[in-house]
Write a protein that holds these residues in place. Sequence first.
Motif, PDB file in Angstrom:
ATOM      1  N   PHE A 361      -4.182   6.174   1.280  1.00  0.00           N
ATOM      2  CA  PHE A 361      -4.468   4.769   1.577  1.00  0.00           C
ATOM      3  C   PHE A 361      -3.888   3.838   0.508  1.00  0.00           C
ATOM      4  O   PHE A 361      -3.394   2.745   0.828  1.00  0.00           O
ATOM      5  CB  PHE A 361      -5.986   4.554   1.695  1.00  0.00           C
ATOM      6  N   THR A 362      -3.925   4.260  -0.753  1.00  0.00           N
ATOM      7  CA  THR A 362      -3.379   3.424  -1.822  1.00  0.00           C
ATOM      8  C   THR A 362      -1.870   3.270  -1.683  1.00  0.00           C
ATOM      9  O   THR A 362      -1.328   2.167  -1.815  1.00  0.00           O
ATOM     10  CB  THR A 362      -3.716   4.032  -3.197  1.00  0.00           C
ATOM     11  N   SER A 364      -0.157   3.636   1.046  1.00  0.00           N
ATOM     12  CA  SER A 364       0.085   2.826   2.250  1.00  0.00           C
ATOM     13  C   SER A 364      -0.025   1.341   1.936  1.00  0.00           C
ATOM     14  O   SER A 364       0.762   0.521   2.437  1.00  0.00           O
ATOM     15  CB  SER A 364      -0.915   3.210   3.351  1.00  0.00           C
ATOM     16  N   THR A 365      -0.971   0.992   1.059  1.00  0.00           N
ATOM     17  CA  THR A 365      -1.119  -0.403   0.628  1.00  0.00           C
ATOM     18  C   THR A 365       0.107  -0.862  -0.157  1.00  0.00           C
ATOM     19  O   THR A 365       0.600  -1.987   0.031  1.00  0.00           O
ATOM     20  CB  THR A 365      -2.384  -0.557  -0.235  1.00  0.00           C
ATOM     21  N   HIS A 366       0.617   0.011  -1.029  1.00  0.00           N
ATOM     22  CA  HIS A 366       1.824  -0.326  -1.797  1.00  0.00           C
ATOM     23  C   HIS A 366       3.019  -0.549  -0.864  1.00  0.00           C
ATOM     24  O   HIS A 366       3.820  -1.478  -1.064  1.00  0.00           O
ATOM     25  CB  HIS A 366       2.152   0.788  -2.793  1.00  0.00           C
ATOM     26  N   TYR A 368       2.904  -1.514   2.242  1.00  0.00           N
ATOM     27  CA  TYR A 368       2.673  -2.784   2.948  1.00  0.00           C
ATOM     28  C   TYR A 368       3.062  -3.968   2.065  1.00  0.00           C
ATOM     29  O   TYR A 368       3.723  -4.917   2.530  1.00  0.00           O
ATOM     30  CB  TYR A 368       1.207  -2.870   3.373  1.00  0.00           C
ATOM     31  N   ARG A 369       2.676  -3.923   0.797  1.00  0.00           N
ATOM     32  CA  ARG A 369       3.002  -5.020  -0.128  1.00  0.00           C
ATOM     33  C   ARG A 369       4.499  -5.107  -0.365  1.00  0.00           C
ATOM     34  O   ARG A 369       5.049  -6.204  -0.496  1.00  0.00           O
ATOM     35  CB  ARG A 369       2.266  -4.813  -1.452  1.00  0.00           C
ATOM     36  N   ARG A 372       6.046  -6.771   2.621  1.00  0.00           N
ATOM     37  CA  ARG A 372       5.732  -8.200   2.628  1.00  0.00           C
ATOM     38  C   ARG A 372       6.356  -8.940   1.454  1.00  0.00           C
ATOM     39  O   ARG A 372       6.223 -10.160   1.372  1.00  0.00           O
ATOM     40  CB  ARG A 372       4.212  -8.400   2.595  1.00  0.00           C
ATOM     41  N   LYS A 377       2.456  -7.360  -7.136  1.00  0.00           N
ATOM     42  CA  LYS A 377       1.253  -6.539  -6.989  1.00  0.00           C
ATOM     43  C   LYS A 377       1.551  -5.037  -7.025  1.00  0.00           C
ATOM     44  O   LYS A 377       0.641  -4.220  -6.934  1.00  0.00           O
ATOM     45  CB  LYS A 377       0.542  -6.882  -5.680  1.00  0.00           C
TER      46      LYS A 377
END
Length: 656
Positions: A361-362, A364-366, A368-369, A372, A377
Amino acid sequence: MFLKTEILKAISFKNPVKLPLSYWILICIRFALTLMPQRGYIHPDEFFQNVEVISGDILAVDVARTWEFNPKFPVRNIFVPKMILGPPLHLIRIANPYTKNYLNIDLKTPYYLLTLPRLFICLLSLINDYCLYKICVMYGQNFRNRLKIFASSYVVIVYCCRSFSNAFEMLFFSVLLFFVSECMFKSDKVIYHNEFLNEKYKQAKTAVERVKIFKLKTHLPDHSLNRVVVIATIVAIGIFNRPTFVGFAFPPIFFWLHRGLGSKVVGFKDFHCRIFTLVLCGIPTVLLLILVDSGYYGYLTMADIESLKISWDNWVVTPLNFLRYNSDMRNLTEHGLHPRWLHLAVNIPLLFNVLGIMAFFTISTHIYRFIRGQYSKLPRIQSITGMMLFSLIIPVAILSLFPHQEARFIIPVLVPLVFLYGNNLYANESDAPSRKRLKITLRYLWYTLNILLTIFFGFVHQGGIYPFANDLHREIKSSYGVHTHVITTHSYSIPTFLLQLESTNAIYKDKKTGHTYKLAPTTFLHKYGSMPMENLFVRINDILTNAESLLHEYKRQYRFYVVSPCSLEQRIKQESAKYPHIDLKVEISYYPHFCSEALPEFPNRHDQFCSENNILKANESHAVDLTMYQRITCYYKRFCLKVYQISPATNLIINK
């Protein structure tokens, strides 16, 4: 002088600290479970890729040399197994005469042959802990929480204490991460002070000030080629141990090469110099490893060296053979093809459970950032977090490209995984109450799952093979000369070195006559995998007929055993009924024994094979209904290994 002292302090990371008691308890548990011993059997490679072969070389016993060590096309390097497994096996060979005479302890028994090499590997596994600890201290991270999470992982307790080449790969990976982290740390400090002094030099108004600053710059230590020889040696040995180490070594080497690149004092000239020096320093180790393999597999002999008749045919490069073998899809098909998402969807949760899911999940967040454009971040690319993140992602991604995927292939990534996310299982003072409860829950889940997986893989999975080998060893030694036939079906192969059978390849000399001879084998291990039951009994019939012929013609006594999971008992007895001249008798059962090749079916209410108390009663003609509790109990009792003794029936007539 003051500035020089401060610089030297800054690049030093000697920091004496006290490790928590709970961590030492976990270390003691690791050694205690190794000594019990762990009777679980994860995969045949934990024996047949290393300790089986080295035992044959050092102890001069009969062993099963697998295809990887075929001199015609060897794919395994012998240097690393010899260096790691040689010391405990040489200890057994040298100390055994003394322990037998003075302490009445025979070290050449299955228990010591299993535990002493594992104990040595377990001791080496502390290198992983040490490297993680030093990296955390170096970068001011909480090492206490991370060490406890790392030491409680069943991957460390089980996998890292076995003679897997993957466990050795994890050692090399941990050491490489440590040395690269150290180089990054020192380079960052030196580059910072170098840029600071350059700025001061430009701002200096007098020649005297510039001279002082220039002298201070000369006291800055060199950092560009730090640890280059050590790093090149580790990479070379790691690749010869397992060529997949290329995937693990790529991120640390990438970060080592890019240290300070983009700053005012490090440019592309330094980058190219590092590449050239790294390759140059790795050449001697590569040549040494090629020389060792060429000599071991018989490609290079002393006669060739003395006569100077050396050609390309005298050399063997095992990593190249490994790549050639695995590049053929037909070879991979023999070992099993897997979907390319297996590591991500199955193996990571199986090995790392809570941490693996958290990392998914972490990351996947990276991603996504990154998509974008929120680059601020993301972890800084040249930071220790960036290196650990890439050291986690890149190896898994590279190994996922190959269609043959086993969980043990990715165990080395546990070190960067724990460094990145191990501390997240412990609550901080700034966390909200709900977040604290979540972290506590995840931490207890981590410990619970690792305890269960330690029990399963350490003691249950194929857990009947070792105790059977232990009993078989005693039986063979107590009745020397009796032919022993053992058939294993739907289970892993018995490690031959545990039986300590006299080598049939060695040449013995009669002291009285002076004649030389070779011993004829008296123990025969027949490994038939998951052979259909009909074909299995054809082989049983052939072996029994041959053994009976030798008995009647040459008075050769024999024993004949068939070893099979308890779940196949009904099928074995049904097939045995087709051979009235074969007497099949249950000798002993070993529990627990989990075998995925022959999983038992959940019994129905009228199951005839559940329990002697629950089958047909003597005065009844109908089956007794089993309760749910009886059915569940019966189901779990089927997870065992059963040994059948085969002998001719009393009405057997041998056709002469």
